[in-house]
Each structure stands twice: as structure tokens, then as C-alpha cells.
Scaffold this motif. Structure first.
Motif, mmCIF file in Angstrom:
data_model
loop_
_atom_site.group_PDB
_atom_site.id
_atom_site.type_symbol
_atom_site.label_atom_id
_atom_site.label_comp_id
_atom_site.label_asym_id
_atom_site.label_seq_id
_atom_site.Cartn_x
_atom_site.Cartn_y
_atom_site.Cartn_z
ATOM 1 N N ALA A 34 0.837 -1.202 0.000
ATOM 2 C CA ALA A 34 0.000 0.000 0.000
ATOM 3 C C ALA A 34 0.872 1.252 0.000
ATOM 4 C CB ALA A 34 -0.939 -0.002 1.202
ATOM 5 N N TYR A 35 1.968 1.234 0.772
ATOM 6 C CA TYR A 35 2.841 2.400 0.813
ATOM 7 C C TYR A 35 3.453 2.669 -0.558
ATOM 8 C CZ TYR A 35 6.596 5.599 1.640
ATOM 9 O OH TYR A 35 7.420 6.682 1.546
ATOM 10 N N VAL A 36 3.969 1.633 -1.198
ATOM 11 C CA VAL A 36 4.599 1.813 -2.506
ATOM 12 C C VAL A 36 3.582 2.336 -3.517
ATOM 13 C CG1 VAL A 36 5.651 0.573 -4.447
ATOM 14 C CG2 VAL A 36 6.423 0.134 -2.122
ATOM 15 N N ARG A 37 2.391 1.781 -3.495
ATOM 16 C CA ARG A 37 1.348 2.203 -4.428
ATOM 17 C C ARG A 37 0.944 3.665 -4.192
ATOM 18 N NH1 ARG A 37 -2.776 -0.018 -7.690
ATOM 19 N NH2 ARG A 37 -4.791 0.976 -7.376
ATOM 20 N N LEU A 38 0.724 4.038 -2.937
ATOM 21 C CA LEU A 38 0.300 5.405 -2.631
ATOM 22 C C LEU A 38 1.433 6.422 -2.822
ATOM 23 C CD1 LEU A 38 -1.917 4.615 0.468
ATOM 24 C CD2 LEU A 38 -2.684 5.259 -1.820
ATOM 25 N N ALA A 39 2.669 6.031 -2.508
ATOM 26 C CA ALA A 39 3.804 6.933 -2.730
ATOM 27 C C ALA A 39 4.025 7.148 -4.223
ATOM 28 C CB ALA A 39 5.061 6.376 -2.078
ATOM 29 N N SER A 40 3.854 6.096 -5.019
ATOM 30 C CA SER A 40 3.973 6.242 -6.472
ATOM 31 C C SER A 40 2.888 7.158 -7.014
ATOM 32 C CB SER A 40 3.879 4.875 -7.156
ATOM 33 O OG SER A 40 4.957 4.067 -6.793
ATOM 34 N N ARG A 41 1.693 7.062 -6.452
ATOM 35 C CA ARG A 41 0.608 7.945 -6.885
ATOM 36 C C ARG A 41 0.950 9.402 -6.552
ATOM 37 N NH1 ARG A 41 -5.122 7.098 -4.402
ATOM 38 N NH2 ARG A 41 -4.813 5.050 -5.324
ATOM 39 N N ALA A 42 1.526 9.636 -5.376
ATOM 40 C CA ALA A 42 1.903 11.005 -5.002
ATOM 41 C C ALA A 42 2.977 11.541 -5.952
ATOM 42 C CB ALA A 42 2.389 11.050 -3.558
ATOM 43 N N GLU A 43 3.950 10.705 -6.309
ATOM 44 C CA GLU A 43 4.985 11.132 -7.243
ATOM 45 C C GLU A 43 4.406 11.375 -8.630
ATOM 46 O OE1 GLU A 43 8.039 8.199 -7.157
ATOM 47 O OE2 GLU A 43 8.622 8.690 -5.104
ATOM 48 N N ARG A 44 3.474 10.531 -9.052
ATOM 49 C CA ARG A 44 2.826 10.708 -10.353
ATOM 50 C C ARG A 44 2.026 12.021 -10.379
ATOM 51 N NH1 ARG A 44 1.212 5.861 -10.674
ATOM 52 N NH2 ARG A 44 -0.785 6.185 -9.648
ATOM 53 N N ASP A 45 1.328 12.312 -9.282
ATOM 54 C CA ASP A 45 0.587 13.576 -9.194
ATOM 55 C C ASP A 45 1.538 14.770 -9.251
ATOM 56 O OD1 ASP A 45 -1.744 12.128 -9.025
ATOM 57 O OD2 ASP A 45 -1.961 12.387 -6.848
ATOM 58 N N PHE A 46 2.678 14.640 -8.583
ATOM 59 C CA PHE A 46 3.688 15.710 -8.607
ATOM 60 C C PHE A 46 4.209 15.902 -10.027
ATOM 61 C CE2 PHE A 46 8.167 16.955 -8.352
ATOM 62 C CZ PHE A 46 8.061 18.167 -7.725
ATOM 63 N N THR A 47 4.502 14.802 -10.704
ATOM 64 C CA THR A 47 4.990 14.893 -12.075
ATOM 65 C C THR A 47 3.952 15.501 -12.994
ATOM 66 O OG1 THR A 47 6.352 12.923 -11.696
ATOM 67 C CG2 THR A 47 5.973 13.548 -13.978
ATOM 68 N N ASP A 48 2.692 15.104 -12.821
ATOM 69 C CA ASP A 48 1.607 15.699 -13.615
ATOM 70 C C ASP A 48 1.498 17.193 -13.355
ATOM 71 O OD1 ASP A 48 1.101 13.224 -14.672
ATOM 72 O OD2 ASP A 48 -0.666 12.825 -13.404
ATOM 73 N N LEU A 49 1.682 17.601 -12.101
ATOM 74 C CA LEU A 49 1.618 19.018 -11.767
ATOM 75 C C LEU A 49 2.745 19.782 -12.432
ATOM 76 C CD1 LEU A 49 0.377 21.297 -9.951
ATOM 77 C CD2 LEU A 49 2.127 20.664 -8.285
ATOM 78 N N VAL A 50 3.935 19.193 -12.437
ATOM 79 C CA VAL A 50 5.096 19.863 -13.021
ATOM 80 C C VAL A 50 4.987 19.916 -14.541
ATOM 81 C CG1 VAL A 50 7.573 19.625 -13.395
ATOM 82 C CG2 VAL A 50 6.641 19.343 -11.110
ATOM 83 N N GLU A 51 4.461 18.862 -15.163
ATOM 84 C CA GLU A 51 4.419 18.803 -16.619
ATOM 85 C C GLU A 51 3.100 19.298 -17.205
ATOM 86 O OE1 GLU A 51 5.449 14.807 -17.603
ATOM 87 O OE2 GLU A 51 7.550 15.131 -17.113
ATOM 88 N N ARG A 52 2.197 19.791 -16.374
ATOM 89 C CA ARG A 52 0.913 20.287 -16.871
ATOM 90 C C ARG A 52 1.132 21.505 -17.754
ATOM 91 N NH1 ARG A 52 -3.566 21.796 -12.613
ATOM 92 N NH2 ARG A 52 -1.813 21.051 -11.438
ATOM 93 N N PRO A 53 0.482 21.544 -18.938
ATOM 94 C CA PRO A 53 0.674 22.705 -19.838
ATOM 95 C C PRO A 53 -0.036 23.936 -19.316
ATOM 96 C CG PRO A 53 -0.808 21.094 -20.839
ATOM 97 C CD PRO A 53 -0.346 20.531 -19.527
#
Length: 123
Positions: free
Chosen positions: A104-123
Motif C-alpha cells: 500500500a505504501y509503494v502504491r500510494l507513494a507512487s501515486r503522489a509522485e505521479r501527481d507531482f509529475t503531472d503538476l510539473v508537466e501540466r501545460p
């Protein structure tokens, strides 16, 4: 001579290269400005909060068992399948429990990183 003249090029305002927002956000991160620092601190804070919540689940889940056995000695003396219940819970069922919490930790931490990446790469 008409073959020697260069072709006309039409310039449109939309064709002018403007740096996209993602480049500006990436620059904020690489240059470690206040905005980039706030973004990274937000990611670290989110992952720390997740780690603390799941650590609390483990402490309550596994740490509460000895307390349960001390408060209710009848539960501690139970013998399902001929095995003492404390041995069964702490010796065998603790590992799948810890595996699920780690998953659960790995899955949720990956989701947080993915959200961060989406925020950074959002046009």
C-alpha cells in the motif's frame, strides 16, 4: 529568373516559439527557487504524512496485540488449529500484514509522485 527568387514565408503569431509552462516549472525546480522549493517540500510532506499514517497502522495493528493478550488472558490462551493464538498472530499472520502495508505504501507513494509529475508537466 523567377526560379531564383526565394519563396515567401508566412509568419503567424501562433508559430512564435514561447516557452511552455512546463519549462518554467522545471526551471523553478532545477534552479531551486522559492516556488520549486515549495513544490518539492509539498511532495516530501505528502510522502512523510503517508509514511506516518501507515506506521501508525502497523503500531496499532501489531503493537496492540500484546496489549490485547494482557487485557484478555482468555484470548491469549486460545489454541486454534492446535497453535497458540499469540504465536499464530505474531509469528505467521504478521508477515502478510506487513507485506500488505508495504504494498500500500509503494502504491500510494507512487501515486503522489505521479501527481507531482503531472503538476510539473501540466501545460
Amino acid at each position: 529568373m523567377s526560379g531564383d527568387t526565394p519563396q515567401r514565408v508566412r509568419v503567424v503569431l501562433a508559430d512564435i516559439a514561447r516557452p511552455p509552462r512546463t519549462a518554467a516549472t522545471r526551471a523553478e525546480l532545477t534552479e531551486q527557487t522559492h516556488v520549486g522549493d515549495a513544490l518539492v517540500r509539498g511532495l516530501v510532506r505528502a510522502q512523510l504524512a503517508l509514511a506516518l499514517r501507515l506506521a501508525a497502522v502497523v503500531v496499532i495493528g501489531l503493537g496492540g496485540l500484546p496489549l490485547l493478550f494482557a487485557v484478555a488472558p482468555a484470548v491469549a490462551k486460545a489454541r486454534p488449529f492446535g497453535i497458540s493464538l499469540p504465536w499464530l498472530l505474531l509469528g505467521a499472520l504478521a508477515y502478510p500484514f506487513l507485506f500488505v502495508v508495504g504494498w500500500a505504501y509503494v502504491r500510494l507513494a507512487s501515486r503522489a509522485e505521479r501527481d507531482f509529475t503531472d503538476l510539473v508537466e501540466r501545460p
